[in-house]
Structures are given as C-alpha cells and as structure tokens.
Design an enzyme around this catalytic site. Structure first.
Site, mmCIF file in Angstrom:
data_model
loop_
_atom_site.group_PDB
_atom_site.id
_atom_site.type_symbol
_atom_site.label_atom_id
_atom_site.label_comp_id
_atom_site.label_asym_id
_atom_site.label_seq_id
_atom_site.Cartn_x
_atom_site.Cartn_y
_atom_site.Cartn_z
ATOM 1 N N THR A 186 -17.271 64.198 11.036
ATOM 2 C CA THR A 186 -17.937 65.455 11.366
ATOM 3 C C THR A 186 -19.423 65.292 11.084
ATOM 4 O OG1 THR A 186 -17.812 66.476 9.168
ATOM 5 C CG2 THR A 186 -15.836 66.611 10.553
ATOM 6 N N CYS A 187 -20.162 66.390 11.182
ATOM 7 C CA CYS A 187 -21.602 66.287 10.959
ATOM 8 C C CYS A 187 -21.942 66.017 9.498
ATOM 9 C CB CYS A 187 -22.315 67.559 11.427
ATOM 10 S SG CYS A 187 -21.746 69.056 10.606
ATOM 11 N N ARG A 207 -19.387 64.440 7.164
ATOM 12 C CA ARG A 207 -18.427 63.561 6.500
ATOM 13 C C ARG A 207 -17.930 62.489 7.458
ATOM 14 N NH1 ARG A 207 -15.060 65.772 3.447
ATOM 15 N NH2 ARG A 207 -15.841 67.886 3.657
ATOM 16 N N SER A 258 -16.020 71.804 2.344
ATOM 17 C CA SER A 258 -17.040 71.946 3.382
ATOM 18 C C SER A 258 -18.392 72.320 2.788
ATOM 19 C CB SER A 258 -16.628 73.017 4.395
ATOM 20 O OG SER A 258 -15.472 72.639 5.088
ATOM 21 N N GLU A 272 -15.189 77.471 5.706
ATOM 22 C CA GLU A 272 -15.400 77.464 7.166
ATOM 23 C C GLU A 272 -14.155 76.929 7.871
ATOM 24 O OE1 GLU A 272 -15.954 74.786 9.391
ATOM 25 O OE2 GLU A 272 -15.887 73.112 7.992
ATOM 26 N N GLY A 273 -13.878 77.495 9.043
ATOM 27 C CA GLY A 273 -12.642 77.178 9.738
ATOM 28 C C GLY A 273 -12.758 76.118 10.815
ATOM 29 N N ALA A 306 -23.577 70.122 24.546
ATOM 30 C CA ALA A 306 -22.491 70.967 25.051
ATOM 31 C C ALA A 306 -21.149 70.553 24.456
ATOM 32 C CB ALA A 306 -22.435 70.910 26.580
ATOM 33 N N SER A 327 -18.486 70.475 20.910
ATOM 34 C CA SER A 327 -17.812 71.575 20.229
ATOM 35 C C SER A 327 -18.764 72.402 19.380
ATOM 36 C CB SER A 327 -16.666 71.029 19.367
ATOM 37 O OG SER A 327 -17.158 70.093 18.422
ATOM 38 N N MET A 328 -19.652 71.749 18.606
ATOM 39 C CA MET A 328 -20.576 72.493 17.755
ATOM 40 C C MET A 328 -21.605 73.242 18.591
ATOM 41 S SD MET A 328 -21.287 73.070 14.466
ATOM 42 C CE MET A 328 -20.930 71.669 13.402
#
Length: 454
Positions: free
Chosen positions: A49-50, A52, A109, A114-115, A190, A192-193
């Site tokens: 992720t952004c 981890r 997180s 956060e979901g 464009a 997911s985030m």
C-alpha cells in the site's frame, strides 16, 4: 510449514525509505513467483500500500525464510538490503496472524480504523490466487483477515476513529481550502486511491473536477460516472501532459499515481501559483508512494501542501477511539480461533487415513466371511455388514472426535503423531489424504509433490 511475514511500514521506516522500497504494481507478480521459487516457501502473498510493503509466506525454515524474503524485498525495490534491514519487522506463526488481523481492522494504519485496507487485502489475495502462489494457508489467513476486518467495523465503533487516508489528508488541508462546495479540483491518477479521492471530492460538492491519467480512457470513465452520479458537477478527463497547466486552474490538487518519478516538480507548482486566478491559496495533497510531488513544495509561498510524511506526523497526534480496545480484543479472540482451526486441520488427514484403514480391514474381514459362510442370504449378509461397520464406527467415533478437539489446543500436533504410531498408519497414506485437499496446491507445491519431495 509455518506462517512468516517480513515487511516495513510507516511505523518502522521513514518515507524516504518507503519510497525506495515501494513496489510498482507490475513487479508484484514476479516477486510472488520468486518467493515460492525459494526453498523455504511454498506459498506467498504481497500486501503493498502507500505506507506498507509486506511479504507473507508459508515456510518450513524460519531463519532461511527471513533471509530469503528480506533479500527478495530488496531485489524488487530500489533499496538495497543494507538500507532496508534496519526498518524490517518479522512476525512468525501466531504473531504473523495477529499482525495481519490487526492490519485488516485498521489498527496498524496511519489513520487508525480506516477501512480501505480491506480492499487492499482482498486485492493481495486475488493476486496470489491469480499467480497460483496462494495455497491453503494463505487463502485461509487472508479470508480470515477479511472476515475479522468486517466484524470489527460492524461490531464496534472503530469507524468513528477511522477515516480514509483521503479524508484525513483533506481534513489537514481544510484550514487552507475552506469548504469544498463550489471549488475546483484536480485529481491525478485513476487507481483505487485516486478514484476514492475523486468520489470524496464530488460528494463534498466541488463544482469542477478534472481527472488526469496516463490512460486517458480510464480517466474518462471515472469522470463520466461521477458526473452522472452528482448532478451539477462538471467532470472532465485530461492526459498527464495537461497536469502542469491544469494545476493553475484548480483550488485543490490530489495526486496518487503509480509513477516512479515526480509528476509535479517544485518549478511546476511555483509557476502554477503565479498563474492562478482563483481566490485563496492553492492546496496540494500527495498520497502517492513513491511521492508524485516534489517535497520542496512545502517551501513555496501561496501553496499549502500535505504528503504521506506530514500526514504520518499528524496522525501520531490524533486521539484513538475507545473502541480500539474492543477491536484488539476481537483480534486476540480471532487469532486464537485461527490457530485452533489450523492445528485441528493438520490432524484431519491422519483421522481420514485411520478411518480408511478401518474400512479396508472391515472389507477384508467381510470378504473372508463370504468365503467361510457362502450360504448366507442377502438379508443376512447385509445385516452382518451393517453390524460390523457400526461397531467399528462406534469404536472410532469418540477417539477421533476427541483427538480433533485436543489437536486444536497449543501443542496439539503431538496427538496426530500418537494416532499414527498407535495404529501403525502408513505415512504415505496420510500424505495422500493431505494432497487430496479440495483446494489445489500452489504451482511450486504441485511441482514438489510430483518430484517426490512431499
């Protein structure tokens, strides 16, 4: 085999290291294939992720597994092993399960609770399944993590503590932007985030929304969908080349691409600030890892800037909700349940092999009985067969049920060994039951089975 996770996150590494360790999306399949090609691992999944990067694997050797996974993370990133090692964390067996379940609940997180992480865990599992690196252990673990994450959000108020990183970032810029209704915004990316950012801005009532992406068709689809869902919103798609000019026409810019280089330099932003005709300062939110926006943007007059690094510092001061303790209790409960289920599952092949051996003994004795008493009629033969099978089933029922219960307790693996020893079960018969699991093994496990190594 045992679960191992090696990784780094915003809790252990500065943003400069996370940037260099970041995995481009296209590199993840190769990392998974390389992971299961190593001797210690038969299954693998990567959660990136952004903030981890974590590599999960089912390994048969702890120290060799740590060394291999650490080396692979370095090989597939821009950071050397010496640079990564001080920031890596290692979790093994129950601690690894506890870690992933905590991550799924949002406890680990940057913004507690956060979901969005659930979607990223789901994507990690899907990639492992697609690459055939997710076998029984990884499938069970990640499915459990998704269930526990949903349970935490449904049974507790963790949502009151948790926001998405997008919402948190926008809240940090709110003193500069003021209410977003009627403002003009630019979203770069464009994925997911970025899609979440665009949706959040549209719901907040921005008047104009531009979406820039390297694949302009994807930006066009997102812009069209948002315009349809939000009457009064003017949404349009741009190319990445349009971004520097579009910045000067926006009140707020949110960037989150998968680029490995800067999308907006300090010179781009300084020029945009000078050309701006709108009221108030320009606000820029960079959610990308590695960063899209030059960190020197912090020094540009007339620009308010937030990025992963500043958000991490701000989140450290954010109060944690009281519900966090309840979520932690859920995680502990679910870790114990997962461990018990895994231990119990390990004894199942032994129990199945025992029952199969008993069935073979019954069949052999009934066959001999047919030879000794050939004059039995069908009704008598059926009654004897049913009686013998019932006796065997009753004799085996209590010990097999009890051994499954005992196997679920810590140290329960020894009961499977005891069964195999007491009943002189063929190890190959037990292994054959294990290989007949309804879920197919990973490619590397299948290759090892066919080669006679399992």
């Amino acid at each position: 085999m045992s679960l191992l996770v090696v990784g780094l996150s915003h809790r252990t590494a500065p943003v400069s290291v996370l940037e260099r360790a970041a995995l481009p999306e296209g590199a993840r399949p190769k990392l998974l294939q390389d992971a299961v090609a190593t001797e210690p691992a038969t299954e693998a999944a990567v959660l990136a992720t952004c903030n981890r990067i974590e590599l999960y694997a089912d390994v048969d050797k702890f120290h060799a597994g740590v060394a291999e996974l650490s080396t692979l993370l370095a090989q597939h990133s821009s950071a050397g092993l010496d640079e990564l090692t001080p920031h890596l964390y290692v979790h093994y067996e129950d601690r690894a399960v506890h870690h992933l379940l905590s991550v799924a609940c949002g406890l680990d997180s940057m913004v507690v609770g956060e979901g969005q992480i659930l979607g990223q865990i789901k994507d990690a599992l899907a990639l492992g399944q697609e690459q055939h690196t997710a076998g029984r252990m990884i499938n069970d673990l990640f499915q459990q993590a998704l269930r526990v994450g949903k349970r935490a959000h449904s049974e507790t108020g963790i949502d009151r503590a948790g926001q998405s990183l997008v919402t948190f970032g926008l809240s940090q810029l709110a003193p500069a932007t003021g209410p977003l209704a009627g403002r003009s915004a630019l979203v770069v990316g464009a994925g997911s985030m970025s899609s979440l950012a665009a949706t959040t801005l549209a719901r907040a009532g921005v008047r104009e929304l531009a979406i820039a992406n390297r694949t302009v068709e994807r930006a066009q689809r997102l812009a069209a969908a948002l315009a349809e869902q939000n009457p009064g919103l003017t949404a349009r798609a741009l190319t990445i080349a349009d971004v520097p000019d579009a910045v000067s026409r926006a009140d707020l810019v949110v960037s989150c691409t998968g680029s490995t280089g800067l999308v907006l330099t300090a010179d781009d932003l300084a020029a945009a600030v000078e050309r701006r005709t709108g009221d108030g300062p320009l606000a820029v939110l960079d959610l990308a890892m590695p960063r899209d926006v030059d960190a020197a943007a912090h020094r540009i007059e007339g620009l308010h800037f937030a990025d992963i690094e500043s958000l991490a510092a701000a989140s450290a001061d954010a109060p944690m909700a009281a519900d966090v303790d309840q979520v932690r209790a859920i995680v502990s409960e679910e870790v114990a349940a997962f461990g018990a289920a895994q231990r119990a599952a390990r004894i199942t092949p032994t129990v199945v092999a025992l029952r199969a051996m008993a069935a073979d003994v019954v069949a052999g004795e009934l066959s001999r009985l047919d030879g000794r008493l050939p004059d039995l009629d069908d009704k008598q033969r059926a009654e004897i067969t049913q009686t013998v099978r019932r006796v065997v089933d009753k004799l085996l029922h209590a010990p097999t049920v009890r051994v499954k219960q005992l196997a679920g307790e810590p140290g329960g693996a020894g009961y499977a060994d005891a069964l195999r020893e007491l009943f002189d079960l063929d190890p190959q018969a037990v292994a054959a039951v294990s290989r007949a699991d309804t879920r197919p093994p990973t490619r590397v496990a299948q290759n090892r089975i066919e080669a006679g190594h399992e």
